[in-house]
Design an enzyme around this catalytic site. Structure first.
Site, short mmCIF file in Angstrom:
data_model
loop_
_atom_site.label_atom_id
_atom_site.label_comp_id
_atom_site.label_asym_id
_atom_site.label_seq_id
_atom_site.Cartn_x
_atom_site.Cartn_y
_atom_site.Cartn_z
N TRP A 157 44.34 41.72 33.14
CA TRP A 157 44.63 40.29 33.34
C TRP A 157 46.07 40.09 33.79
O TRP A 157 46.35 39.20 34.61
CB TRP A 157 44.32 39.51 32.07
CG TRP A 157 42.89 39.71 31.66
CD1 TRP A 157 42.43 40.39 30.57
CD2 TRP A 157 41.72 39.29 32.38
NE1 TRP A 157 41.05 40.39 30.56
CE2 TRP A 157 40.59 39.74 31.65
CE3 TRP A 157 41.54 38.57 33.56
CZ2 TRP A 157 39.29 39.48 32.07
CZ3 TRP A 157 40.24 38.32 33.99
CH2 TRP A 157 39.14 38.78 33.25
N ASP A 190 50.59 34.30 29.04
CA ASP A 190 49.14 34.17 28.88
C ASP A 190 48.82 34.64 27.47
O ASP A 190 48.90 35.83 27.17
CB ASP A 190 48.43 35.03 29.92
CG ASP A 190 46.91 35.03 29.77
OD1 ASP A 190 46.40 34.37 28.84
OD2 ASP A 190 46.24 35.70 30.57
N LYS A 211 38.72 32.49 23.14
CA LYS A 211 39.05 33.69 22.37
C LYS A 211 39.40 33.35 20.93
O LYS A 211 39.05 34.09 20.01
CB LYS A 211 40.22 34.43 23.02
CG LYS A 211 39.98 34.88 24.45
CD LYS A 211 38.92 35.94 24.55
CE LYS A 211 38.82 36.46 25.98
NZ LYS A 211 37.79 37.50 26.14
#
Length: 355
Positions: A99, A166, A190
């Site tokens: 990511w 992030d 999440k």
């Protein structure tokens, strides 16, 4: 048979949060209408988004001068929105996984990007150390938790520039010094809510400096000005986030979440290190408390599928590792219980006894 949800995402949510969301979808606030069908501009829903924003600020101790946004598009949309809004001359990215690499790729479309450090050559099995952060960056971007590889930066770095993070998969699992960041963002699925909403915490006075025209929907100022209501927000996921934030507050807030994260990880990692069948996949000091990755020891490699089947029969759900890594991944987000971790450990012990 009781099921234990170790899925990497969408995350496990506390049963009370699910039940309250289900009730709201059937009948919201006793209105005789579903949350899914009322106007997002109604006073009833405005109260939801106001409370969710207030709870984020309270739980993370967000300083004055920051806005909390609830947007669509997932964290992947933020990969381009961040450089669109913040990259002026040069940005730095710490490459710690898939990511982070994707975020860096998008940023290169908007200006100069420096990879300050990377653990790609070691298949991201550690967080890079002893790197130097350039002082001329507009921002340093980090990905605090890496769901695929099981590494985590569980602290706020001390660097000479502003940070953007992030925090998709570990936000609300520990206290955060928000004042060090110009923006924090994450997909909610999440640790915060169901899939469908993205949270962004943004420092207001750094917006509007980028030397480019920004499309209306991709300009953070649009959403700050309209209180996340520029277009129809994802109302049900925001409601679930509100209920989950209420639950976290009732549990004791971020210090309590942090303690639970350490307690869960100690139980599972302790068994991985003890059990002769298994081994961890990342350096011990960089182990994630959210995504615990492990494999069979080489001499027991043929037992991977049998153990997966054995654990599944015991009620363990979602423990298969990401396809790029293999092995196993036990995701222990906020709602995972100590009981669930103990059940996984018992399965590992019983499987060891058979082999």
């Amino acid at each position: 048979m009781k099921k234990y949800n170790f899925t990497a995402g969408p995350c496990m949510l506390d049963r009370s949060v699910l039940e309250k969301t289900a009730q709201a979808v059937l009948d919201f606030n006793g209105m005789g209408l579903s949350l899914a069908e009322i106007s997002h501009r109604s006073k009833d829903f405005q109260a939801v988004i106001d409370e969710a924003e207030a709870l984020v600020k309270e739980l993370l101790e967000v300083p004055e001068g920051y806005s909390v946004l609830f947007l669509g598009g997932g964290a992947s949309m933020e990969f381009c929105m961040i450089p669109y809004n913040f990259l002026i001359t040069k940005a730095g990215y710490l490459n710690t996984g898939v990511w982070a690499k994707k975020a860096m790729k998008e940023a290169k479309l908007f200006g100069e990007v420096v990879e300050v450090a990377s653990s790609a050559d070691a298949n991201y099995t550690f967080i890079p150390k002893d790197w130097t952060c350039p002082t001329d960056l507009d921002y340093l971007h980090i990905t605090t938790n890496n769901t695929i590889y099981g590494t985590e930066i569980r602290k706020d770095l001390d660097v000479p520039v502003r940070m953007i993070a992030d925090m998709s998969s570990d936000i609300f699992s520990r206290p955060v010094d928000v004042s060090k960041y110009d923006a924090i963002y994450g997909g909610a699925q999440k640790n915060l809510s169901m899939a469908g909403v993205t949270i962004v915490i943004v420092k207001n006075d750094v917006l509007g400096r980028a030397p480019r025209e920004i499309p209306t929907m991709l300009d953070y100022r649009t959403h700050v000005d309209k209180g996340s209501m520029f277009n129809t927000p994802p109302v049900v996921p925001i409601y679930t986030a509100m209920e989950n934030l209420r639950w976290m507050k009732a549990m004791g807030g971020m210090k309590a979440m942090d303690k639970l994260a350490h307690d869960r990880a100690e139980i599972v990692y302790g068994e991985i290190d003890r059990n002769k069948l298994f081994r961890g996949t990342v350096k011990e000091e960089d182990r994630s408390l959210m995504n615990i990755c492990f494999v069979m020891n080489d001499e027991y490699a043929e037992l991977e599928k049998p153990f997966f089947d054995f654990a599944t029969e015991r009620g363990m759900v979602g423990i298969k590792g990401h396809r790029s890594v293999g092995g196993f991944r036990a995701s222990t987000y906020n709602a995972m219980t100590i009981e669930g971790c103990q059940a996984l450990v018992k399965a590992m012990q019983d499987f060891e006894a058979q082999h």
